[in-house]
Motif scaffolding. Structure first.
Motif, PDB file in Angstrom:
ATOM      1  N   TYR A  66      -4.027  19.455 -17.817  1.00 47.88           N
ATOM      2  CA  TYR A  66      -3.657  18.149 -17.273  1.00 47.88           C
ATOM      3  C   TYR A  66      -3.530  18.192 -15.755  1.00 47.88           C
ATOM      4  CZ  TYR A  66      -3.074  16.672 -22.005  1.00 47.88           C
ATOM      5  OH  TYR A  66      -3.315  16.363 -23.317  1.00 47.88           O
ATOM      6  N   TYR A  67      -3.030  19.301 -15.233  1.00 45.73           N
ATOM      7  CA  TYR A  67      -2.954  19.490 -13.788  1.00 45.73           C
ATOM      8  C   TYR A  67      -4.352  19.396 -13.175  1.00 45.73           C
ATOM      9  CZ  TYR A  67      -2.504  22.200  -9.436  1.00 45.73           C
ATOM     10  OH  TYR A  67      -2.570  22.631  -8.141  1.00 45.73           O
ATOM     11  N   GLU A  68      -5.294  20.115 -13.759  1.00 47.82           N
ATOM     12  CA  GLU A  68      -6.674  20.108 -13.264  1.00 47.82           C
ATOM     13  C   GLU A  68      -7.315  18.724 -13.414  1.00 47.82           C
ATOM     14  OE1 GLU A  68      -8.604  22.397 -11.638  1.00 47.82           O
ATOM     15  OE2 GLU A  68      -6.713  23.484 -11.430  1.00 47.82           O
ATOM     16  N   LEU A  69      -7.049  18.053 -14.525  1.00 45.16           N
ATOM     17  CA  LEU A  69      -7.620  16.726 -14.754  1.00 45.16           C
ATOM     18  C   LEU A  69      -7.103  15.714 -13.733  1.00 45.16           C
ATOM     19  CD1 LEU A  69      -9.403  14.899 -16.476  1.00 45.16           C
ATOM     20  CD2 LEU A  69      -7.437  14.522 -17.960  1.00 45.16           C
ATOM     21  N   LEU A  70      -5.805  15.736 -13.470  1.00 46.72           N
ATOM     22  CA  LEU A  70      -5.229  14.813 -12.479  1.00 46.72           C
ATOM     23  C   LEU A  70      -5.800  15.083 -11.091  1.00 46.72           C
ATOM     24  CD1 LEU A  70      -1.579  14.805 -13.812  1.00 46.72           C
ATOM     25  CD2 LEU A  70      -3.111  12.816 -13.726  1.00 46.72           C
ATOM     26  N   LYS A  71      -5.957  16.347 -10.729  1.00 45.69           N
ATOM     27  CA  LYS A  71      -6.550  16.683  -9.438  1.00 45.69           C
ATOM     28  C   LYS A  71      -8.009  16.227  -9.372  1.00 45.69           C
ATOM     29  CE  LYS A  71      -6.038  20.544  -7.491  1.00 45.69           C
ATOM     30  NZ  LYS A  71      -5.954  21.931  -7.092  1.00 45.69           N
ATOM     31  N   SER A  72      -8.718  16.352 -10.476  1.00 45.30           N
ATOM     32  CA  SER A  72     -10.117  15.935 -10.532  1.00 45.30           C
ATOM     33  C   SER A  72     -10.242  14.425 -10.344  1.00 45.30           C
ATOM     34  CB  SER A  72     -10.709  16.363 -11.874  1.00 45.30           C
ATOM     35  OG  SER A  72     -11.988  15.827 -12.041  1.00 45.30           O
ATOM     36  N   ILE A  73      -9.367  13.683 -10.984  1.00 43.43           N
ATOM     37  CA  ILE A  73      -9.388  12.220 -10.845  1.00 43.43           C
ATOM     38  C   ILE A  73      -9.069  11.823  -9.412  1.00 43.43           C
ATOM     39  CG2 ILE A  73      -8.237  10.079 -11.538  1.00 43.43           C
ATOM     40  CD1 ILE A  73      -7.947  11.366 -14.353  1.00 43.43           C
ATOM     41  N   ARG A  74      -8.086  12.505  -8.793  1.00 49.27           N
ATOM     42  CA  ARG A  74      -7.762  12.227  -7.392  1.00 49.27           C
ATOM     43  C   ARG A  74      -8.980  12.483  -6.511  1.00 49.27           C
ATOM     44  NH1 ARG A  74      -4.075  16.323  -4.277  1.00 49.27           N
ATOM     45  NH2 ARG A  74      -5.936  17.507  -4.780  1.00 49.27           N
ATOM     46  N   SER A  75      -9.658  13.586  -6.745  1.00 43.86           N
ATOM     47  CA  SER A  75     -10.844  13.925  -5.965  1.00 43.86           C
ATOM     48  C   SER A  75     -11.934  12.868  -6.130  1.00 43.86           C
ATOM     49  CB  SER A  75     -11.346  15.303  -6.383  1.00 43.86           C
ATOM     50  OG  SER A  75     -12.457  15.657  -5.629  1.00 43.86           O
ATOM     51  N   ASP A  76     -12.133  12.421  -7.372  1.00 40.67           N
ATOM     52  CA  ASP A  76     -13.135  11.380  -7.624  1.00 40.67           C
ATOM     53  C   ASP A  76     -12.782  10.092  -6.891  1.00 40.67           C
ATOM     54  OD1 ASP A  76     -14.469  13.143  -9.233  1.00 40.67           O
ATOM     55  OD2 ASP A  76     -13.841  12.235 -11.121  1.00 40.67           O
ATOM     56  N   MET A  77     -11.500   9.774  -6.836  1.00 41.03           N
ATOM     57  CA  MET A  77     -11.080   8.558  -6.130  1.00 41.03           C
ATOM     58  C   MET A  77     -11.299   8.683  -4.636  1.00 41.03           C
ATOM     59  SD  MET A  77      -7.599   7.355  -8.060  1.00 41.03           S
ATOM     60  CE  MET A  77      -7.262   6.139  -6.795  1.00 41.03           C
ATOM     61  N   GLU A  78     -11.014   9.856  -4.091  1.00 43.06           N
ATOM     62  CA  GLU A  78     -11.127  10.054  -2.650  1.00 43.06           C
ATOM     63  C   GLU A  78     -12.571  10.221  -2.185  1.00 43.06           C
ATOM     64  OE1 GLU A  78      -6.873  12.131  -1.589  1.00 43.06           O
ATOM     65  OE2 GLU A  78      -8.526  13.442  -2.170  1.00 43.06           O
ATOM     66  N   TRP A  79     -13.402  10.867  -2.999  1.00 43.66           N
ATOM     67  CA  TRP A  79     -14.749  11.218  -2.568  1.00 43.66           C
ATOM     68  C   TRP A  79     -15.845  10.482  -3.321  1.00 43.66           C
ATOM     69  CZ3 TRP A  79     -14.766  13.664   1.857  1.00 43.66           C
ATOM     70  CH2 TRP A  79     -13.652  14.410   2.203  1.00 43.66           C
ATOM     71  N   GLY A  80     -15.498   9.796  -4.391  1.00 44.93           N
ATOM     72  CA  GLY A  80     -16.488   9.083  -5.181  1.00 44.93           C
ATOM     73  C   GLY A  80     -16.955   9.920  -6.343  1.00 44.93           C
TER      74      GLY A  80
END
Length: 166
Positions: A66-80
């Motif tokens: 879940y930690y990795e998934l939340l970070k991945s979603i944040r990255s997708d939001m910031e970088w597309g």
């Protein structure tokens, strides 16, 4: 003038940008708090409801995933999302089948029924679709923010600093 600023800030509280900023802030806080993410491996979630909204068939169900998934979603939001597709390992972990939403399906049928004022009908339909998806996105961002905060709190409990920084 002051009253106008007060009402604007109340309305802005529910804006998409604020929802996005709250989520990104919660994930940044989570990332800064969790100094050793590897400690989260094999730590089961105590309550299903904590992370239930993020659960998928591929998730192991531990705090690290879940930690990795939340970070991945944040990255997708910031970088597309194109950034996510470029990384082959993330592409494998993010297999998402995309189907037409009920709003899109309804919009197609709705557009076909409008014969006279087609342009006005399409504009109204686009507005409804936008409002539908905006409401959904804000709801998802709110849940993701709660989950990032919950994960941060659980990490603090696991390492014995539950009352710090609050």
């Amino acid at each position: 003038m002051m009253m106008q600023q007060l009402s604007e800030s109340t309305n802005q509280k529910n804006s998409l940008l604020n929802a996005m900023n709250r989520f990104i802030g919660a994930v940044n806080d989570m990332d800064q708090t969790i100094l050793l993410p590897s400690m989260l491996r094999d730590v089961p979630l105590e309550e299903e409801r904590e992370m239930g909204g993020l659960k998928s068939d591929e998730d192991e169900g531990d705090m690290y995933s879940y930690y990795e998934l939340l970070k991945s979603i944040r990255s997708d939001m910031e970088w597309g999302s194109r950034y996510a597709c470029a990384d082959e390992s993330r592409k494998e972990s993010m297999k998402i089948t995309r189907s037409h939403s009920s709003a899109s399906t309804c919009s197609s049928a709705y557009s076909l029924s409008c014969s006279e004022e087609e342009d006005e009908c399409e504009d109204e339909d686009l507005k409804k679709q936008f409002q539908f998806h905006l409401t959904g996105l804000q709801g998802v961002l709110s849940k993701l923010t709660e989950q990032a905060n919950s994960l941060t709190k659980r990490y603090k409990q696991e390492i014995g600093i539950a009352g710090w920084g609050q």
